[in-house]
Design a protein around this motif. Sequence first.
Motif, PDB file in Angstrom:
ATOM      1  N   ASN A 166      -9.894   1.295  10.990  1.00  0.00           N
ATOM      2  CA  ASN A 166     -10.227  -0.118  10.783  1.00  0.00           C
ATOM      3  C   ASN A 166      -9.799  -0.642   9.405  1.00  0.00           C
ATOM      4  N   GLY A 167      -9.170  -1.801   9.441  1.00  0.00           N
ATOM      5  CA  GLY A 167      -8.902  -2.536   8.203  1.00  0.00           C
ATOM      6  C   GLY A 167      -7.821  -1.986   7.289  1.00  0.00           C
ATOM      7  N   THR A 168      -6.991  -1.079   7.777  1.00  0.00           N
ATOM      8  CA  THR A 168      -5.987  -0.483   6.874  1.00  0.00           C
ATOM      9  C   THR A 168      -4.811  -1.429   6.625  1.00  0.00           C
ATOM     10  N   GLY A 169      -4.628  -2.412   7.504  1.00  0.00           N
ATOM     11  CA  GLY A 169      -3.512  -3.350   7.320  1.00  0.00           C
ATOM     12  C   GLY A 169      -2.542  -3.377   8.487  1.00  0.00           C
ATOM     13  N   LYS A 170      -2.979  -2.909   9.648  1.00  0.00           N
ATOM     14  CA  LYS A 170      -2.077  -2.843  10.816  1.00  0.00           C
ATOM     15  C   LYS A 170      -1.510  -4.216  11.192  1.00  0.00           C
ATOM     16  N   THR A 171      -2.429  -5.188  11.392  1.00  0.00           N
ATOM     17  CA  THR A 171      -1.988  -6.498  11.874  1.00  0.00           C
ATOM     18  C   THR A 171      -1.072  -7.176  10.854  1.00  0.00           C
ATOM     19  N   THR A 172      -1.471  -7.135   9.597  1.00  0.00           N
ATOM     20  CA  THR A 172      -0.639  -7.737   8.540  1.00  0.00           C
ATOM     21  C   THR A 172       0.732  -7.053   8.494  1.00  0.00           C
ATOM     22  N   THR A 173       0.733  -5.732   8.618  1.00  0.00           N
ATOM     23  CA  THR A 173       1.992  -4.979   8.562  1.00  0.00           C
ATOM     24  C   THR A 173       2.898  -5.355   9.744  1.00  0.00           C
ATOM     25  N   ALA A 175       2.993  -8.228  11.257  1.00  0.00           N
ATOM     26  CA  ALA A 175       3.571  -9.539  10.945  1.00  0.00           C
ATOM     27  C   ALA A 175       4.729  -9.376   9.948  1.00  0.00           C
ATOM     28  N   LYS A 176       4.535  -8.513   8.968  1.00  0.00           N
ATOM     29  CA  LYS A 176       5.600  -8.268   7.972  1.00  0.00           C
ATOM     30  C   LYS A 176       6.837  -7.651   8.632  1.00  0.00           C
ATOM     31  N   ILE A 177       6.604  -6.717   9.556  1.00  0.00           N
ATOM     32  CA  ILE A 177       7.729  -6.065  10.248  1.00  0.00           C
ATOM     33  C   ILE A 177       8.492  -7.094  11.090  1.00  0.00           C
ATOM     34  N   PHE A 196     -10.531  -5.853  21.084  1.00  0.00           N
ATOM     35  CA  PHE A 196     -11.902  -5.443  20.766  1.00  0.00           C
ATOM     36  C   PHE A 196     -12.509  -6.251  19.606  1.00  0.00           C
ATOM     37  N   ARG A 197     -11.792  -6.313  18.479  1.00  0.00           N
ATOM     38  CA  ARG A 197     -12.402  -6.947  17.296  1.00  0.00           C
ATOM     39  C   ARG A 197     -12.398  -8.475  17.422  1.00  0.00           C
ATOM     40  N   ALA A 198     -13.517  -9.068  17.069  1.00  0.00           N
ATOM     41  CA  ALA A 198     -13.653 -10.526  17.121  1.00  0.00           C
ATOM     42  C   ALA A 198     -12.563 -11.158  16.264  1.00  0.00           C
ATOM     43  N   GLU A 202      -6.777 -14.372  17.595  1.00  0.00           N
ATOM     44  CA  GLU A 202      -6.489 -15.601  16.827  1.00  0.00           C
ATOM     45  C   GLU A 202      -5.706 -15.253  15.550  1.00  0.00           C
ATOM     46  N   GLN A 203      -6.090 -14.163  14.917  1.00  0.00           N
ATOM     47  CA  GLN A 203      -5.399 -13.718  13.687  1.00  0.00           C
ATOM     48  C   GLN A 203      -3.912 -13.516  13.968  1.00  0.00           C
ATOM     49  N   LEU A 204      -3.609 -12.875  15.088  1.00  0.00           N
ATOM     50  CA  LEU A 204      -2.198 -12.630  15.426  1.00  0.00           C
ATOM     51  C   LEU A 204      -1.484 -13.929  15.807  1.00  0.00           C
ATOM     52  N   ALA A 304      -0.056   0.681   3.489  1.00  0.00           N
ATOM     53  CA  ALA A 304      -0.301  -0.675   2.986  1.00  0.00           C
ATOM     54  C   ALA A 304      -1.067  -0.605   1.669  1.00  0.00           C
ATOM     55  N   LYS A 305      -1.132  -1.734   1.013  1.00  0.00           N
ATOM     56  CA  LYS A 305      -1.929  -1.897  -0.216  1.00  0.00           C
ATOM     57  C   LYS A 305      -1.434  -1.037  -1.384  1.00  0.00           C
ATOM     58  N   ALA A 306      -0.143  -0.740  -1.394  1.00  0.00           N
ATOM     59  CA  ALA A 306       0.412   0.018  -2.524  1.00  0.00           C
ATOM     60  C   ALA A 306       0.326  -0.801  -3.812  1.00  0.00           C
ATOM     61  N   ASP A 307       0.243  -2.132  -3.665  1.00  0.00           N
ATOM     62  CA  ASP A 307       0.149  -3.001  -4.844  1.00  0.00           C
ATOM     63  C   ASP A 307      -1.178  -2.827  -5.590  1.00  0.00           C
ATOM     64  N   VAL A 308      -2.210  -2.340  -4.906  1.00  0.00           N
ATOM     65  CA  VAL A 308      -3.479  -2.153  -5.612  1.00  0.00           C
ATOM     66  C   VAL A 308      -3.770  -0.663  -5.850  1.00  0.00           C
ATOM     67  N   LEU A 329       6.300   0.676   2.308  1.00  0.00           N
ATOM     68  CA  LEU A 329       5.051   0.479   1.577  1.00  0.00           C
ATOM     69  C   LEU A 329       4.705  -0.995   1.659  1.00  0.00           C
ATOM     70  N   GLY A 330       3.449  -1.292   1.954  1.00  0.00           N
ATOM     71  CA  GLY A 330       2.990  -2.680   1.904  1.00  0.00           C
ATOM     72  C   GLY A 330       2.609  -2.974   0.468  1.00  0.00           C
ATOM     73  N   THR A 331       3.164  -4.061  -0.077  1.00  0.00           N
ATOM     74  CA  THR A 331       2.944  -4.298  -1.507  1.00  0.00           C
ATOM     75  C   THR A 331       2.320  -5.666  -1.787  1.00  0.00           C
ATOM     76  N   GLY A 332       1.577  -6.189  -0.813  1.00  0.00           N
ATOM     77  CA  GLY A 332       0.927  -7.485  -1.028  1.00  0.00           C
ATOM     78  C   GLY A 332       0.609  -8.124   0.304  1.00  0.00           C
ATOM     79  N   GLN A 333       0.034  -9.324   0.251  1.00  0.00           N
ATOM     80  CA  GLN A 333      -0.413  -9.958   1.493  1.00  0.00           C
ATOM     81  C   GLN A 333       0.668 -10.802   2.163  1.00  0.00           C
ATOM     82  N   GLU A 334       1.685 -11.213   1.400  1.00  0.00           N
ATOM     83  CA  GLU A 334       2.714 -12.101   1.970  1.00  0.00           C
ATOM     84  C   GLU A 334       3.669 -11.308   2.862  1.00  0.00           C
TER      85      GLU A 334
HETATM   86  N1  LIG Z   1      -3.129  -6.210  -1.324  1.00  0.00           N
HETATM   87  C1  LIG Z   1      -2.755  -5.966  -0.077  1.00  0.00           C
HETATM   88  N2  LIG Z   1      -3.550  -6.320   0.938  1.00  0.00           N
HETATM   89  C2  LIG Z   1      -3.153  -6.055   2.198  1.00  0.00           C
HETATM   90  C3  LIG Z   1      -1.925  -5.403   2.464  1.00  0.00           C
HETATM   91  N3  LIG Z   1      -1.816  -5.254   3.801  1.00  0.00           N
HETATM   92  C4  LIG Z   1      -2.931  -5.797   4.329  1.00  0.00           C
HETATM   93  N4  LIG Z   1      -3.742  -6.285   3.393  1.00  0.00           N
HETATM   94  C5  LIG Z   1      -5.059  -6.923   3.545  1.00  0.00           C
HETATM   95  O1  LIG Z   1      -5.955  -6.012   4.140  1.00  0.00           O
HETATM   96  C6  LIG Z   1      -6.890  -6.681   4.948  1.00  0.00           C
HETATM   97  C7  LIG Z   1      -6.921  -6.055   6.331  1.00  0.00           C
HETATM   98  O2  LIG Z   1      -5.670  -6.299   6.939  1.00  0.00           O
HETATM   99  P1  LIG Z   1      -5.446  -6.297   8.496  1.00  0.00           P
HETATM  100  O3  LIG Z   1      -3.986  -6.446   8.716  1.00  0.00           O
HETATM  101  O4  LIG Z   1      -6.334  -7.256   9.177  1.00  0.00           O
HETATM  102  O5  LIG Z   1      -5.910  -4.822   8.832  1.00  0.00           O
HETATM  103  P2  LIG Z   1      -6.075  -4.153  10.273  1.00  0.00           P
HETATM  104  O6  LIG Z   1      -5.750  -2.728  10.112  1.00  0.00           O
HETATM  105  O7  LIG Z   1      -5.320  -4.912  11.280  1.00  0.00           O
HETATM  106  O8  LIG Z   1      -7.650  -4.346  10.518  1.00  0.00           O
HETATM  107  P3  LIG Z   1      -8.427  -4.120  11.899  1.00  0.00           P
HETATM  108  O9  LIG Z   1      -7.629  -4.753  12.949  1.00  0.00           O
HETATM  109  O10 LIG Z   1      -9.745  -4.761  11.680  1.00  0.00           O
HETATM  110  O11 LIG Z   1      -8.552  -2.645  12.073  1.00  0.00           O
HETATM  111  C8  LIG Z   1      -6.470  -8.145   4.949  1.00  0.00           C
HETATM  112  O12 LIG Z   1      -7.244  -8.849   4.025  1.00  0.00           O
HETATM  113  C9  LIG Z   1      -5.012  -8.096   4.495  1.00  0.00           C
HETATM  114  O13 LIG Z   1      -4.590  -9.275   3.859  1.00  0.00           O
HETATM  115  C10 LIG Z   1      -1.096  -5.033   1.343  1.00  0.00           C
HETATM  116  O14 LIG Z   1      -0.002  -4.438   1.464  1.00  0.00           O
HETATM  117  N5  LIG Z   1      -1.558  -5.336   0.107  1.00  0.00           N
END
Ligand SMILES: Nc1nc2c(ncn2[C@@H]2O[C@H](COP(=O)(O)OP(=O)(O)OP(=O)(O)O)[C@@H](O)[C@H]2O)c(=O)[nH]1
Length: 352
Positions: A166-173, A175-177, A196-198, A202-204, A304-308, A329-334
Motif C-alpha cells: 500500500n502507498g508505495t507509488g504504484k498509481t503515480t508511477t 501515470a509517469k510511465i 478495492f481502495r476508495a 477516480e485517482q486514475l 519511487a520516492k528517491a527524491d526524499v 527511480l521515481g524522483t518526485g510527484q510530477e
Molecule cells: N516525493 C515523491 N512522492 C511520490 C513519488 N511517487 C509517488 N509519490 C506519492 O506517494 C503517494 C502515494 O502514491 P500512489 O501512487 O497513490 O501510491 P499507490 O502505491 O498507488 O497507493 P495504493 O494504491 O493506496 O496502494 C502520493 O502522495 C504520491 O504523490 C515520488 O517518486 N516521489
Amino acid sequence: MFKFLKEKIAGWAKKISKDKSEPEKTESKPKSIKIKEEKTQKEKLKKFEHAEETEEKQGFFSKLKSKISKTTISDEEFDSYSEELQNLLLENNVAYEVAEKIILELRKRIIGKEILKKEIESEIRDGLRDTIEELLIEPFDIVSRITEKNLANKNEPYVILFVGINGTGKTTTIAKIAHYLKGKNISSVIAAADTFRAASIEQLKKHGEKLGVKIISQQYGADPAAVGFDAISYAKKNHINCVLIDTAGRMHTAKNLMKEIEKIANVCKPDLKLFIGESITGNDSVEQAKSFNFAIGIQGIILAKADVDEKGGTALSVGYAIKRPILFLGTGQEYDKLEPFNKKKFSEKLGL
Ligand SMILES: Nc1nc2c(ncn2[C@@H]2O[C@H](COP(=O)(O)OP(=O)(O)OP(=O)(O)O)[C@@H](O)[C@H]2O)c(=O)[nH]1
Ligand SMILES: [Mg+2]
C-alpha cells in the motif's frame, strides 16, 4: 546519499597510511640503540629529501622512495576498519547480506594489492564503487521490449503489471510511465484494476484526463483480473501498444491478497511484472520484493520516492535480493519525475 561514506573512507585511508609510516616497533631494544636508529633514519630521510631537491634520483634513492610511497593493505588492517564500513552501509539501508557481500568483494580487490600510499583513499573508493556497480543488475530498455513485441505480433499489446504494498507509488508511477511512453511515441491504456481502495478509480481517471490516456474501469469490488482482461481487449481492438495494469496495494504477508495477484497474473499473462517499492524503506522493501517475486516472478523494479531518500541502500539491496534490475527511480510527484536507472550515475550519487 550514503552519508559520511566519503569521510569514512578518507579517515580509513589516513589511518592506514599513518600506521604504515610509523617506525618498526623497537620495544625490546635498549633506548640508546633506538635513539641511534632514529637518528640514522632521520639522516637517511634528510639525504633522500635533499636528493629529491637536487633531483639526484639514483639507484638507492629511487628504491628508497618506492619503498616509502608504496604499500599493501593487510588482512588485519582491512578487518580493523571494515566493520566500521559495514556499519555505515547498514545505517544507509543496505541489507545485511548485501553489506557482507560488498565487504567480501572489496576485500578480494584491495588486500595484498600494491598501491601508492597517496592513493589508498582512491583505491578503496574505486574498489567500493566497482563492487557496487557489479552488484547492480544492468537495466533493460522497456521501450525496445514493447516495440519488439508489437512488431512480432501485430495487434498484440505489451502488458505490464504493477504490484507492491500500500502507498508505495504504484498509481503515480503508472501515470509517469504512460507519460514517458507517450514521449517515445508509444500509446498506452491503463487498467484500473485496483477495485478495492476508495477513490482509486477516480485517482486514475484524473491522471488519464491530464495525460490523454484511456482508463478502463469497472465498478468498485469488481474482479481486478477481469478489468485487466478488458483493457487488453480494448488495446487489441484499438491498436494500442501497451497496457499498464494498476493493482491495489497489498501487504506481502496477506496470503489471500497474494493469491489474488497470482490470479491477475495468470489471467492477464503480463509480459512484464514490475515491483514498485519505496526508496526509503530499506530492509522492508527487500522482504516485500522477495514475497512478490515468490508469488508471481518479478522481472524489474521501480523505486519511487528517491527524491526524499537520503540513504540510497534500498536500490542496492532490493535488486541484489531478487537478482532483478532497477529500471527507474521515481524522483518526485510530477509526471516527468521518472529517471531511467543508471548504475554509474547511482554510484556517483553515493559519493564514490
Ligand atoms: N516525493 C515523491 N512522492 C511520490 C513519488 N511517487 C509517488 N509519490 C506519492 O506517494 C503517494 C502515494 O502514491 P500512489 O501512487 O497513490 O501510491 P499507490 O502505491 O498507488 O497507493 P495504493 O494504491 O493506496 O496502494 C502520493 O502522495 C504520491 O504523490 C515520488 O517518486 N516521489
Ligand atoms: Mg494506487
